[in-house]
Design a protein around this motif. Structure first.
Motif, mmCIF file in Angstrom:
data_model
loop_
_atom_site.group_PDB
_atom_site.id
_atom_site.type_symbol
_atom_site.label_atom_id
_atom_site.label_comp_id
_atom_site.label_asym_id
_atom_site.label_seq_id
_atom_site.Cartn_x
_atom_site.Cartn_y
_atom_site.Cartn_z
ATOM 1 N N ASN A 9 -15.802 12.479 7.682
ATOM 2 C CA ASN A 9 -15.721 13.473 6.611
ATOM 3 C C ASN A 9 -15.269 14.784 7.235
ATOM 4 O O ASN A 9 -16.056 15.480 7.867
ATOM 5 C CB ASN A 9 -17.103 13.619 5.951
ATOM 6 C CG ASN A 9 -17.120 14.727 4.916
ATOM 7 O OD1 ASN A 9 -16.069 15.224 4.503
ATOM 8 N ND2 ASN A 9 -18.309 15.109 4.485
ATOM 9 N N LYS A 11 -14.369 17.466 5.760
ATOM 10 C CA LYS A 11 -14.730 18.664 4.981
ATOM 11 C C LYS A 11 -13.504 19.575 4.853
ATOM 12 O O LYS A 11 -12.393 19.071 4.749
ATOM 13 C CB LYS A 11 -15.934 19.357 5.618
ATOM 14 C CG LYS A 11 -17.066 18.357 5.893
ATOM 15 C CD LYS A 11 -18.359 18.982 6.253
ATOM 16 C CE LYS A 11 -19.400 17.880 6.469
ATOM 17 N NZ LYS A 11 -20.745 18.375 6.682
ATOM 18 N N HIS A 95 -21.737 14.263 -2.174
ATOM 19 C CA HIS A 95 -22.132 14.841 -0.879
ATOM 20 C C HIS A 95 -23.075 16.016 -1.127
ATOM 21 O O HIS A 95 -22.924 16.751 -2.107
ATOM 22 C CB HIS A 95 -20.887 15.296 -0.116
ATOM 23 C CG HIS A 95 -21.206 15.686 1.291
ATOM 24 N ND1 HIS A 95 -21.705 16.923 1.610
ATOM 25 C CD2 HIS A 95 -21.132 14.985 2.443
ATOM 26 C CE1 HIS A 95 -21.915 16.967 2.915
ATOM 27 N NE2 HIS A 95 -21.580 15.806 3.444
ATOM 28 N N GLU A 97 -23.248 18.841 0.098
ATOM 29 C CA GLU A 97 -22.581 20.153 -0.048
ATOM 30 C C GLU A 97 -22.031 20.327 -1.456
ATOM 31 O O GLU A 97 -22.034 21.437 -1.998
ATOM 32 C CB GLU A 97 -21.490 20.305 1.029
ATOM 33 C CG GLU A 97 -22.104 20.604 2.388
ATOM 34 C CD GLU A 97 -21.310 20.095 3.582
ATOM 35 O OE1 GLU A 97 -20.105 19.801 3.432
ATOM 36 O OE2 GLU A 97 -21.914 19.979 4.669
ATOM 37 N N ILE A 172 -27.682 17.544 8.397
ATOM 38 C CA ILE A 172 -26.229 17.704 8.298
ATOM 39 C C ILE A 172 -25.797 18.999 8.970
ATOM 40 O O ILE A 172 -26.228 20.083 8.581
ATOM 41 C CB ILE A 172 -25.771 17.684 6.823
ATOM 42 C CG1 ILE A 172 -26.022 16.304 6.224
ATOM 43 C CG2 ILE A 172 -24.299 18.056 6.723
ATOM 44 C CD1 ILE A 172 -25.662 16.181 4.759
ATOM 45 N N GLY A 212 -25.468 12.636 9.245
ATOM 46 C CA GLY A 212 -26.229 13.828 9.628
ATOM 47 C C GLY A 212 -26.281 13.921 11.139
ATOM 48 O O GLY A 212 -27.084 13.244 11.774
ATOM 49 N N LEU A 232 -21.488 8.114 8.383
ATOM 50 C CA LEU A 232 -20.595 9.117 7.795
ATOM 51 C C LEU A 232 -20.703 10.332 8.714
ATOM 52 O O LEU A 232 -21.781 10.902 8.870
ATOM 53 C CB LEU A 232 -21.040 9.447 6.366
ATOM 54 C CG LEU A 232 -20.222 10.493 5.600
ATOM 55 C CD1 LEU A 232 -18.753 10.116 5.517
ATOM 56 C CD2 LEU A 232 -20.769 10.649 4.165
ATOM 57 N N VAL A 233 -19.576 10.692 9.319
ATOM 58 C CA VAL A 233 -19.598 11.651 10.428
ATOM 59 C C VAL A 233 -18.819 12.905 10.058
ATOM 60 O O VAL A 233 -17.648 12.814 9.682
ATOM 61 C CB VAL A 233 -18.965 11.018 11.687
ATOM 62 C CG1 VAL A 233 -19.166 11.930 12.886
ATOM 63 C CG2 VAL A 233 -19.531 9.632 11.953
ATOM 64 N N GLY A 235 -18.927 16.858 11.745
ATOM 65 C CA GLY A 235 -18.439 17.629 12.886
ATOM 66 C C GLY A 235 -17.858 16.788 14.015
ATOM 67 O O GLY A 235 -16.796 17.122 14.564
HETATM 68 P P1 PGA Z 1 -22.366 16.253 10.292
HETATM 69 O O1 PGA Z 1 -21.957 16.052 8.750
HETATM 70 O O2 PGA Z 1 -22.004 14.969 11.000
HETATM 71 O O3 PGA Z 1 -21.518 17.419 10.762
HETATM 72 O O4 PGA Z 1 -23.816 16.529 10.329
HETATM 73 C C1 PGA Z 1 -22.173 14.831 8.103
HETATM 74 C C2 PGA Z 1 -21.761 14.936 6.645
HETATM 75 O O5 PGA Z 1 -21.903 16.012 6.063
HETATM 76 O O6 PGA Z 1 -21.295 13.950 6.051
#
Ligand code: PGA
Length: 254
Positions: A9, A11, A95, A97, A172, A212, A232-233, A235
């Protein structure tokens, strides 16, 4: 048997050029990865370019959200049909966010999932509790509420085809992981909930990812949990070596 599923992801990161450069390098590396489903979710603006670069490879493309109407006077929104037209095969829905910053409700999540399925795309449905909810011992109740609302009215076959991502909101982007016990409990609970509502076959077919602060150095421990089918990755998916290390680290039969 569920194939390990790794989703990036991105973002609100990466231009079209950055997307193409990343995916050329990444797809060359993943060409040798036989048993994994790999998906990358760039911003809307780079979907078409991502679909073009990944065509014929084992890397799929996801959008990060969609609106539930097919078309109309909805300034700023993008429909599932448009995402499909751009060449993507998946859409992340719900998500945290989106829920926290943009007001997505359980009801909206349900409508969006319906639109994604109606366009023959695969939803990646995110659920997870906040820190306050966990501290108040509400984690499992929150998961039940979000799952029940999201999956309301779906058939067992549709549920079997879904991807669900358990993402504790407090993990996250914080560098803080759920412990294996916390992740294991949540994943087992989600699987049991699916079994109860949609039957054994659907529950066994559905991929349930953890999200997360997943990193190359914690993916193995997460994948060792029985009901964790992938990640689900955020950063750690932004650079090729890091996401590829997560893909290879996840390599096992689930
Ligand atoms: P993160 O985000 O790996 O940066 O913690 C995961 C996500 O929001 O899907």
């Amino acid at each position: 048997m569920r194939t390990p599923f790794l989703a990036a992801n991105w973002k609100m990161f990466k231009t079209v050029d950055e997307t193409v450069t990343y995916l050329r390098e990444f797809c060359a590396l993943t060409a040798g990865v036989a048993r994994a489903e790999i998906v990358v979710a760039p911003p809307f603006t780079a979907l078409r370019a991502a679909a073009d670069v990944t065509r014929g490879t084992n890397v799929g493309v996801a959008a990060q959200d969609c609106y539930w109407e097919r078309e109309g006077a909805f300034t700023g929104e993008v429909s599932a049909a448009m995402i499909k037209d751009a060449g993507a095969g998946y859409v992340i829905i719900g998500h945290s966010e989106r829920r926290r910053l943009f007001g997505d409700t359980d009801e909206w999540v349900k409508r969006k999932i319906g639109a994604v399925l109606a366009s023959d795309l695969t939803p990646i449905v995110c659920v997870g509790e906040t820190l306050e909810e966990r501290d108040a011992n509400q984690t499992l109740a929150v998961l039940d509420r979000q799952l029940d609302a999201a999956l309301d009215g779906l058939t067992p076959a549709q549920v079997g085809s879904l991807v669900i991502a358990y993402e504790p909101v407090w993990a996250i982007g914080t560098g803080r992981n759920a412990t294996p016990a916390q992740a294991g409990e949540a994943h087992a609970h989600i699987r049991a909930r699916l079994r109860g509502a949609f039957g054994q076959e659907a529950a066994e077919a559905c991929h349930v990812l953890y999200g997360g602060s997943v990193k190359p150095d914690n993916i193995k421990d997460l994948m060792a949990l029985e009901d964790v089918d992938g990640a689900l990755v955020g950063g750690a998916s932004l650079t090729v070596p890091s996401f590829f290390a997560i893909v290879t680290g996840a390599g096992r039969s689930v």
